[in-house]
Scaffold this motif. Sequence first.
Motif: not given
Length: 122
Positions: A55-64
């Motif tokens: 989703g969109n958080v890929r813009q912030l970091h490759e892991r979540t």
Amino acid sequence: MTEGKTKTPHAIHLPGNELMGFAGLYTWWPDKTLPEDHADYWTLTATILTREAVGNVRQLHERTPVTLPPSFWDEWLDPDEEGDQSLVDAAVAAATPVAEALEFYPVDPLRGDGPELVDPAS
């Protein structure tokens, strides 16, 4: 997000600011250099499981973090559940729709320890 060497902190949340639960693990480790009756013989360690960002958080970091939906909390926390790889795989699968729904916005660098930490960046 990082631009050059400058990192921009972000507040990450679910729509409507729903409560988030992360899949975590803990264990107690003995310090064999100490006597068993020593107050510091056992050390508690903990970790939050992570996964490839979606989703969109890929813009912030490759892991979540593995963000569990409320429908999976009881299964994850069940003390009688066998904690094996199949449970972790099920948790990651259950977390996918939650992870895809995450929203975020930039915040100012740390400036306290209260609710102001999630105020939008000025």
